[in-house]
Enzyme design. Structure first.
Site, short mmCIF file in Angstrom:
data_model
loop_
_atom_site.label_atom_id
_atom_site.label_comp_id
_atom_site.label_asym_id
_atom_site.label_seq_id
_atom_site.Cartn_x
_atom_site.Cartn_y
_atom_site.Cartn_z
N ARG A 1 19.71 16.02 11.20
CA ARG A 1 18.42 16.71 11.31
C ARG A 1 17.74 16.52 12.66
O ARG A 1 16.58 16.92 12.82
CB ARG A 1 17.44 16.10 10.34
N ARG B 1 6.31 18.02 6.46
CA ARG B 1 7.79 18.13 6.50
C ARG B 1 8.21 19.41 7.21
O ARG B 1 9.20 19.44 7.95
CB ARG B 1 8.35 18.08 5.07
P1 AP5 Z 1 15.38 15.69 1.56
O1 AP5 Z 1 15.54 15.10 0.23
O2 AP5 Z 1 16.57 16.15 2.31
O3 AP5 Z 1 14.27 16.82 1.45
P2 AP5 Z 1 14.04 18.21 2.24
O4 AP5 Z 1 14.90 18.50 3.40
O5 AP5 Z 1 12.58 18.21 2.50
O6 AP5 Z 1 14.55 19.23 1.25
P3 AP5 Z 1 14.24 19.31 -0.26
O7 AP5 Z 1 15.13 18.37 -1.02
O8 AP5 Z 1 12.77 19.16 -0.50
O9 AP5 Z 1 14.56 20.82 -0.56
P4 AP5 Z 1 15.93 21.60 -0.73
O10 AP5 Z 1 16.13 22.48 0.44
O11 AP5 Z 1 17.06 20.67 -1.11
O12 AP5 Z 1 15.51 22.51 -1.96
P5 AP5 Z 1 15.90 22.42 -3.51
O13 AP5 Z 1 17.29 22.92 -3.70
O14 AP5 Z 1 15.55 21.08 -4.09
O15 AP5 Z 1 14.62 14.65 2.52
C1 AP5 Z 1 13.46 13.97 2.07
C2 AP5 Z 1 12.95 13.07 3.18
O16 AP5 Z 1 13.96 12.08 3.54
C3 AP5 Z 1 12.63 13.78 4.52
O17 AP5 Z 1 11.33 14.33 4.53
C4 AP5 Z 1 12.78 12.60 5.50
O18 AP5 Z 1 11.67 11.75 5.46
C5 AP5 Z 1 13.97 11.84 4.92
N1 AP5 Z 1 15.27 12.29 5.48
C6 AP5 Z 1 16.31 12.87 4.78
N2 AP5 Z 1 17.33 13.12 5.60
C7 AP5 Z 1 16.95 12.73 6.85
C8 AP5 Z 1 17.57 12.76 8.13
N3 AP5 Z 1 18.82 13.24 8.30
N4 AP5 Z 1 16.87 12.28 9.20
C9 AP5 Z 1 15.64 11.77 9.04
N5 AP5 Z 1 14.98 11.71 7.86
C10 AP5 Z 1 15.64 12.19 6.77
O19 AP5 Z 1 14.91 23.53 -4.10
C11 AP5 Z 1 13.50 23.31 -4.12
C12 AP5 Z 1 12.92 23.89 -5.43
O20 AP5 Z 1 13.05 25.31 -5.42
C13 AP5 Z 1 13.63 23.43 -6.71
O21 AP5 Z 1 12.68 23.30 -7.71
C14 AP5 Z 1 14.62 24.55 -7.03
O22 AP5 Z 1 14.83 24.64 -8.42
C15 AP5 Z 1 13.88 25.79 -6.48
N6 AP5 Z 1 14.77 26.78 -5.88
C16 AP5 Z 1 15.85 26.54 -5.06
N7 AP5 Z 1 16.38 27.71 -4.63
C17 AP5 Z 1 15.62 28.72 -5.18
C18 AP5 Z 1 15.66 30.14 -5.08
N8 AP5 Z 1 16.60 30.78 -4.34
N9 AP5 Z 1 14.71 30.84 -5.76
C19 AP5 Z 1 13.75 30.20 -6.49
N10 AP5 Z 1 13.66 28.84 -6.62
C20 AP5 Z 1 14.59 28.11 -5.96
#
Ligand code: AP5
Length: 216
Positions: A83, A166
């Site tokens: 990232r 974020r």
């Molecule tokens: P991380 O857990 O990776 O969170 P994120 O990148 O903020 O992504 P999310 O998990 O929130 O979302 P997602 O894209 O996976 O969506 P999801 O499929 O769940 O990281 C968390 C934290 O850790 C970061 O903020 C940072 O602090 C740290 N971190 C992690 N990696 C790091 C790195 N490499 N470097 C530095 N820090 C790091 O979907 C979201 C929701 O929407 C769900 O409810 C789902 O059911 C729904 N949904 C999904 N797709 C659809 C669709 N097409 N239509 C309708 N609803 C949908």
């Protein structure tokens, strides 16, 4: 890759089943460390709950070990890592010394309004990790997991204020990684419209990956 809530975790879980790869999510690895109650987990929590990226030196150390431990014949799907450009460079070095190719970089794009709605409605099962959305993908029975029957939970960093932080971190630190891969041109860069319904997004990613000679 993709902003918070773009659907990385949702799509990764579907794709690893379809392509038979291992799935490594940096966010899941960090959350497991937090749940263990370790000093490292406490340190990670401070950054995560503020919506900031964890510093590169910590991320690279943890993820290099995870990649090495999961380096099996079926290949790996990395979710949420790298990232920053520094993380991408460290991964490139590790893959080059292991003589492993990076086949594709999938970027799921999603607009800010969609992201905020998805994140604030997200719930997950503390037992099996299954993801739900209270409006778009609700559990059959109120707020318990369809498979495990336990109460669903909400992540500490899934508030609107933290999501906006974020998103800012994504724009400043992670968008340049897309340009990094575009410039290097070694892996296929696949950009997907994540505002679509989950099945349409899966279809678009699968079609793009099926056109690639994976594991060259
Ligand atoms: P991380 O857990 O990776 O969170 P994120 O990148 O903020 O992504 P999310 O998990 O929130 O979302 P997602 O894209 O996976 O969506 P999801 O499929 O769940 O990281 C968390 C934290 O850790 C970061 O903020 C940072 O602090 C740290 N971190 C992690 N990696 C790091 C790195 N490499 N470097 C530095 N820090 C790091 O979907 C979201 C929701 O929407 C769900 O409810 C789902 O059911 C729904 N949904 C999904 N797709 C659809 C669709 N097409 N239509 C309708 N609803 C949908």
């Amino acid at each position: 890759m993709g902003p918070p809530g773009a659907g990385k975790g949702t799509q990764a879980k579907r794709l690893v089943e379809a392509f038979g790869m291992a799935h490594l999510s940096s966010g899941d690895i960090f959350r497991a460390e937090r749940a263990s109650g370790s000093a490292l987990g406490e340190k990670l929590a401070g950054y995560m709950d503020a919506g900031e990226l964890v510093p590169d030196e910590l991320v690279v150390e943890i993820m290099a070990k995870a990649v090495q431990d999961n380096d099996g014949p079926t290949g790996l799907m990395l979710d949420g890592f790298p990232r920053t450009v520094a993380q991408a460079e460290a991964l490139d070095e590790q893959l080059a010394s292991a003589k492993r190719p990076l086949d594709a970089v999938v970027v799921i794009r999603a607009s800010d309004a969609v992201v905020v709605e998805r994140i604030t409605g997200r719930r997950s099962c503390p037992e099996c990790g299954k993801l739900y959305h209270m409006t778009f993908m609700p559990p059959a029975d109120d707020s318990v997991c369809d498979d495990c029957g336990v109460a669903l939970t909400q992540r500490e960093d899934d508030t609107e204020d933290v999501v906006r932080q974020r998103l800012a971190a994504y724009r400043q630190q992670t968008e340049p990684v897309v340009d990094y891969y575009r410039r290097r041109g070694e892996a296929e860069l696949i950009e997907i419209d994540g505002d679509k319904a989950p099945d349409d997004v899966s279809q678009d990613i699968t079609a793009a990956l099926n056109n690639l000679p994976l594991g060259r």
